[in-house]
Design a protein around this motif. Structure first.
Motif, PDB file in Angstrom:
ATOM      1  N   GLY A 187     -14.021 -32.537  30.814  1.00  0.00           N
ATOM      2  CA  GLY A 187     -14.326 -31.178  30.389  1.00  0.00           C
ATOM      3  C   GLY A 187     -15.004 -30.396  31.499  1.00  0.00           C
ATOM      4  O   GLY A 187     -15.269 -30.914  32.586  1.00  0.00           O
ATOM      5  N   ARG A 188     -15.302 -29.141  31.193  1.00  0.00           N
ATOM      6  CA  ARG A 188     -15.926 -28.276  32.201  1.00  0.00           C
ATOM      7  C   ARG A 188     -16.998 -27.380  31.608  1.00  0.00           C
ATOM      8  O   ARG A 188     -17.396 -26.375  32.206  1.00  0.00           O
ATOM      9  CB  ARG A 188     -14.856 -27.430  32.887  1.00  0.00           C
ATOM     10  N   THR A 189     -17.469 -27.718  30.426  1.00  0.00           N
ATOM     11  CA  THR A 189     -18.454 -26.893  29.735  1.00  0.00           C
ATOM     12  C   THR A 189     -19.710 -27.716  29.454  1.00  0.00           C
ATOM     13  O   THR A 189     -19.674 -28.943  29.433  1.00  0.00           O
ATOM     14  CB  THR A 189     -17.895 -26.396  28.390  1.00  0.00           C
ATOM     15  N   PRO A 190     -20.837 -27.031  29.209  1.00  0.00           N
ATOM     16  CA  PRO A 190     -22.029 -27.761  28.769  1.00  0.00           C
ATOM     17  C   PRO A 190     -21.773 -28.588  27.508  1.00  0.00           C
ATOM     18  O   PRO A 190     -22.355 -29.662  27.337  1.00  0.00           O
ATOM     19  CB  PRO A 190     -23.047 -26.641  28.516  1.00  0.00           C
ATOM     20  N   ARG A 191     -20.875 -28.090  26.642  1.00  0.00           N
ATOM     21  CA  ARG A 191     -20.548 -28.846  25.426  1.00  0.00           C
ATOM     22  C   ARG A 191     -19.921 -30.191  25.769  1.00  0.00           C
ATOM     23  O   ARG A 191     -20.199 -31.204  25.106  1.00  0.00           O
ATOM     24  CB  ARG A 191     -19.592 -28.025  24.541  1.00  0.00           C
ATOM     25  N   SER A 192     -19.084 -30.228  26.792  1.00  0.00           N
ATOM     26  CA  SER A 192     -18.463 -31.503  27.168  1.00  0.00           C
ATOM     27  C   SER A 192     -19.504 -32.491  27.679  1.00  0.00           C
ATOM     28  O   SER A 192     -19.408 -33.691  27.412  1.00  0.00           O
ATOM     29  CB  SER A 192     -17.377 -31.281  28.222  1.00  0.00           C
ATOM     30  N   LEU A 193     -20.512 -31.996  28.393  1.00  0.00           N
ATOM     31  CA  LEU A 193     -21.581 -32.883  28.859  1.00  0.00           C
ATOM     32  C   LEU A 193     -22.400 -33.383  27.677  1.00  0.00           C
ATOM     33  O   LEU A 193     -22.739 -34.574  27.608  1.00  0.00           O
ATOM     34  CB  LEU A 193     -22.470 -32.159  29.870  1.00  0.00           C
ATOM     35  N   ARG A 194     -22.704 -32.508  26.735  1.00  0.00           N
ATOM     36  CA  ARG A 194     -23.449 -32.947  25.546  1.00  0.00           C
ATOM     37  C   ARG A 194     -22.641 -33.980  24.767  1.00  0.00           C
ATOM     38  O   ARG A 194     -23.192 -34.963  24.256  1.00  0.00           O
ATOM     39  CB  ARG A 194     -23.782 -31.743  24.661  1.00  0.00           C
ATOM     40  N   ARG A 195     -21.324 -33.766  24.664  1.00  0.00           N
ATOM     41  CA  ARG A 195     -20.458 -34.733  23.968  1.00  0.00           C
ATOM     42  C   ARG A 195     -20.505 -36.086  24.681  1.00  0.00           C
ATOM     43  O   ARG A 195     -20.568 -37.143  24.040  1.00  0.00           O
ATOM     44  CB  ARG A 195     -19.032 -34.187  23.915  1.00  0.00           C
ATOM     45  N   ALA A 196     -20.442 -36.047  26.001  1.00  0.00           N
ATOM     46  CA  ALA A 196     -20.474 -37.288  26.774  1.00  0.00           C
ATOM     47  C   ALA A 196     -21.788 -38.031  26.577  1.00  0.00           C
ATOM     48  O   ALA A 196     -21.811 -39.256  26.427  1.00  0.00           O
ATOM     49  CB  ALA A 196     -20.250 -36.987  28.256  1.00  0.00           C
ATOM     50  N   LEU A 197     -22.896 -37.301  26.575  1.00  0.00           N
ATOM     51  CA  LEU A 197     -24.207 -37.928  26.415  1.00  0.00           C
ATOM     52  C   LEU A 197     -24.376 -38.518  25.021  1.00  0.00           C
ATOM     53  O   LEU A 197     -24.987 -39.569  24.846  1.00  0.00           O
ATOM     54  CB  LEU A 197     -25.306 -36.904  26.689  1.00  0.00           C
ATOM     55  N   ALA A 198     -23.811 -37.847  24.024  1.00  0.00           N
ATOM     56  CA  ALA A 198     -23.984 -38.300  22.649  1.00  0.00           C
ATOM     57  C   ALA A 198     -23.027 -39.420  22.268  1.00  0.00           C
ATOM     58  O   ALA A 198     -23.393 -40.321  21.500  1.00  0.00           O
ATOM     59  CB  ALA A 198     -23.799 -37.124  21.689  1.00  0.00           C
ATOM     60  N   LEU A 199     -21.803 -39.381  22.817  1.00  0.00           N
ATOM     61  CA  LEU A 199     -20.756 -40.263  22.309  1.00  0.00           C
ATOM     62  C   LEU A 199     -20.077 -41.114  23.375  1.00  0.00           C
ATOM     63  O   LEU A 199     -19.260 -41.975  23.037  1.00  0.00           O
ATOM     64  CB  LEU A 199     -19.686 -39.430  21.579  1.00  0.00           C
ATOM     65  N   GLY A 200     -20.381 -40.890  24.633  1.00  0.00           N
ATOM     66  CA  GLY A 200     -19.686 -41.592  25.700  1.00  0.00           C
ATOM     67  C   GLY A 200     -20.596 -42.385  26.616  1.00  0.00           C
ATOM     68  O   GLY A 200     -21.796 -42.538  26.359  1.00  0.00           O
ATOM     69  N   ASP A 201     -19.993 -42.861  27.688  1.00  0.00           N
ATOM     70  CA  ASP A 201     -20.707 -43.634  28.708  1.00  0.00           C
ATOM     71  C   ASP A 201     -20.703 -42.936  30.059  1.00  0.00           C
ATOM     72  O   ASP A 201     -21.269 -43.443  31.032  1.00  0.00           O
ATOM     73  CB  ASP A 201     -20.050 -45.012  28.874  1.00  0.00           C
ATOM     74  N   GLY A 202     -20.020 -41.791  30.130  1.00  0.00           N
ATOM     75  CA  GLY A 202     -19.943 -41.073  31.384  1.00  0.00           C
ATOM     76  C   GLY A 202     -19.304 -39.717  31.197  1.00  0.00           C
ATOM     77  O   GLY A 202     -18.726 -39.415  30.143  1.00  0.00           O
ATOM     78  N   TRP A 203     -19.421 -38.909  32.227  1.00  0.00           N
ATOM     79  CA  TRP A 203     -18.877 -37.546  32.226  1.00  0.00           C
ATOM     80  C   TRP A 203     -18.029 -37.376  33.461  1.00  0.00           C
ATOM     81  O   TRP A 203     -18.460 -37.696  34.576  1.00  0.00           O
ATOM     82  CB  TRP A 203     -20.018 -36.547  32.213  1.00  0.00           C
ATOM     83  N   VAL A 204     -16.797 -36.882  33.297  1.00  0.00           N
ATOM     84  CA  VAL A 204     -15.889 -36.676  34.420  1.00  0.00           C
ATOM     85  C   VAL A 204     -15.381 -35.238  34.361  1.00  0.00           C
ATOM     86  O   VAL A 204     -14.287 -34.966  33.866  1.00  0.00           O
ATOM     87  CB  VAL A 204     -14.752 -37.728  34.428  1.00  0.00           C
ATOM     88  N   PRO A 205     -16.183 -34.288  34.842  1.00  0.00           N
ATOM     89  CA  PRO A 205     -15.822 -32.875  34.741  1.00  0.00           C
ATOM     90  C   PRO A 205     -14.739 -32.491  35.740  1.00  0.00           C
ATOM     91  O   PRO A 205     -14.446 -33.225  36.686  1.00  0.00           O
ATOM     92  CB  PRO A 205     -17.138 -32.167  35.059  1.00  0.00           C
ATOM     93  N   PHE A 206     -14.144 -31.310  35.519  1.00  0.00           N
ATOM     94  CA  PHE A 206     -13.139 -30.801  36.437  1.00  0.00           C
ATOM     95  C   PHE A 206     -13.303 -29.291  36.557  1.00  0.00           C
ATOM     96  O   PHE A 206     -13.840 -28.627  35.662  1.00  0.00           O
ATOM     97  CB  PHE A 206     -11.727 -31.133  35.950  1.00  0.00           C
ATOM     98  N   GLY A 207     -12.847 -28.764  37.679  1.00  0.00           N
ATOM     99  CA  GLY A 207     -12.787 -27.317  37.853  1.00  0.00           C
ATOM    100  C   GLY A 207     -14.122 -26.626  37.978  1.00  0.00           C
ATOM    101  O   GLY A 207     -14.218 -25.410  37.756  1.00  0.00           O
ATOM    102  N   LEU A 208     -15.185 -27.347  38.347  1.00  0.00           N
ATOM    103  CA  LEU A 208     -16.508 -26.760  38.501  1.00  0.00           C
ATOM    104  C   LEU A 208     -17.003 -26.963  39.932  1.00  0.00           C
ATOM    105  O   LEU A 208     -16.800 -28.022  40.527  1.00  0.00           O
ATOM    106  CB  LEU A 208     -17.504 -27.399  37.521  1.00  0.00           C
ATOM    107  N   GLY A 209     -17.677 -25.957  40.462  1.00  0.00           N
ATOM    108  CA  GLY A 209     -18.277 -26.083  41.783  1.00  0.00           C
ATOM    109  C   GLY A 209     -19.535 -26.925  41.747  1.00  0.00           C
ATOM    110  O   GLY A 209     -20.124 -27.154  40.683  1.00  0.00           O
ATOM    111  N   LEU A 210     -19.958 -27.384  42.929  1.00  0.00           N
ATOM    112  CA  LEU A 210     -21.119 -28.260  42.984  1.00  0.00           C
ATOM    113  C   LEU A 210     -22.402 -27.571  42.538  1.00  0.00           C
ATOM    114  O   LEU A 210     -23.280 -28.206  41.949  1.00  0.00           O
ATOM    115  CB  LEU A 210     -21.288 -28.814  44.404  1.00  0.00           C
ATOM    116  N   SER A 211     -22.531 -26.286  42.770  1.00  0.00           N
ATOM    117  CA  SER A 211     -23.751 -25.593  42.343  1.00  0.00           C
ATOM    118  C   SER A 211     -23.850 -25.561  40.824  1.00  0.00           C
ATOM    119  O   SER A 211     -24.931 -25.795  40.250  1.00  0.00           O
ATOM    120  CB  SER A 211     -23.785 -24.176  42.913  1.00  0.00           C
ATOM    121  N   ALA A 212     -22.717 -25.294  40.159  1.00  0.00           N
ATOM    122  CA  ALA A 212     -22.716 -25.296  38.694  1.00  0.00           C
ATOM    123  C   ALA A 212     -22.990 -26.687  38.152  1.00  0.00           C
ATOM    124  O   ALA A 212     -23.734 -26.853  37.171  1.00  0.00           O
ATOM    125  CB  ALA A 212     -21.374 -24.769  38.176  1.00  0.00           C
TER     126      ALA A 212
END
Length: 287
Positions: A187-212
């Motif tokens: 994912g590429r949203t804060p929601r995807s990170l929250r989903r990963a923290l709540a239900l997963g073991d890792g986060w693999v974002p796409f389409g985001l710059g390093l500053s974001a």
């Protein structure tokens, strides 16, 4: 290799602007050779994405070539010994959780416990419609599917009762051999990170710059062992500019990555393998 680096597999997708000409001719044998070399050099994982049927109008933007991840990773499992096999990503809404548990649990068996399930909510509404999958409310469906998957993977007689999925008194055999198959959420949203923290073991974002990414991760409380799998962006070219490659990798680590997943610039399968050897050496130096 001290630095953990995974590879965005060549050949298996043909995204406009990212696909390199040699990949169209390399085929499965070219990919298998690359996988074998990466396995021997100590790279962490190979990836394979998922699209089932891309509408022609969308293909011009997203590409039309997407190898099936189960078939592809199953073949690579037989040609390698250690490297992990990561879906990046399966679209949860396209599958029943038990379907994923059975198919990729079997892959976990035949690979000796090397499966990583990268999973996403999905965004291509036309493909949802083609497959008869529900697009509206897909986030809540995906959350329930993740909980159902966690209750099913590695279990012969899984049971689950949720908001969208419910099953009991069933047998899934074979099933995953890992005690806990890693679930990486895309994912590429804060929601995807929250989903990963709540239900997963890792986060693999796409389409985001390093500053974001740095900002999003700075505001998150990451549990021990949680993987943050980040990309340096465009393919790395170690032989073309070793110092620049090392700098780019360090910036990704500074942004909060626990692991790097990268594409590799190459003009042929042979060149790709040469780049891998050089990249592994840089990974050792960075540590």
């Amino acid at each position: 290799m001290s630095l953990r680096i995974g590879l965005v597999s060549p050949v298996v997708t043909a995204n406009p602007g990212a696909h390199q000409p040699w990949e169209a001719e390399a085929g499965i044998e070219g990919l298998a050779r690359i996988a074998t070399v990466a396995d021997g050099l100590g790279f962490d994982h190979l990836t394979c994405s998922e699209h089932v049927a891309v509408p022609r109008a969308v293909a011009a933007e997203r590409g039309a070539t997407y190898w099936d991840p189960l078939a592809t990773l199953g073949y690579l499992a037989a040609r390698t010994e250690r490297i992990r096999l990561a879906t990046q990503v399966l679209v949860l809404g396209y599958h029943h959780p038990l379907e994923i548990a059975k198919r990729y649990g079997t892959l976990d068996v035949v690979s000796g416990g090397r499966v990583v399930l990268g999973l996403g909510v999905g965004s291509l509404e036309e493909e949802f419609a083609l497959l008869g999958a529900t697009f509206e409310g897909r986030g809540a469906i995906a959350d329930d599917a993740l909980a159902a998957l966690r209750a099913s993977l590695g279990r012969r007689t899984p049971s689950y009762a949720g908001t969208h999925y419910s099953f009991d008194d069933v047998v899934v055999e074979p099933h995953a051999v890992q005690d806990r198959v890693p679930l990486w959420i895309g994912g590429r949203t804060p929601r995807s990170l929250r989903r990963a923290l709540a239900l997963g073991d890792g986060w693999v974002p796409f389409g985001l710059g390093l500053s974001a990414l740095t900002e999003m991760l700075a505001n998150a409380e990451l549990p021990e062992g949680f993987e943050v799998v980040l990309s340096p962006g465009r393919p790395v070219d170690v032989l073309g500019d070793r110092d620049a490659t090392a700098t780019r990798l360090r910036r990704v680590l500074d942004a909060g990555a626990t692991m790097i997943s990268t594409a590799v610039h190459a003009t042929s399968a042979d060149h790709y393998c040469e780049q891998l050897a050089a990249l592994a050496a840089v990974g050792e130096e960075i540590g």
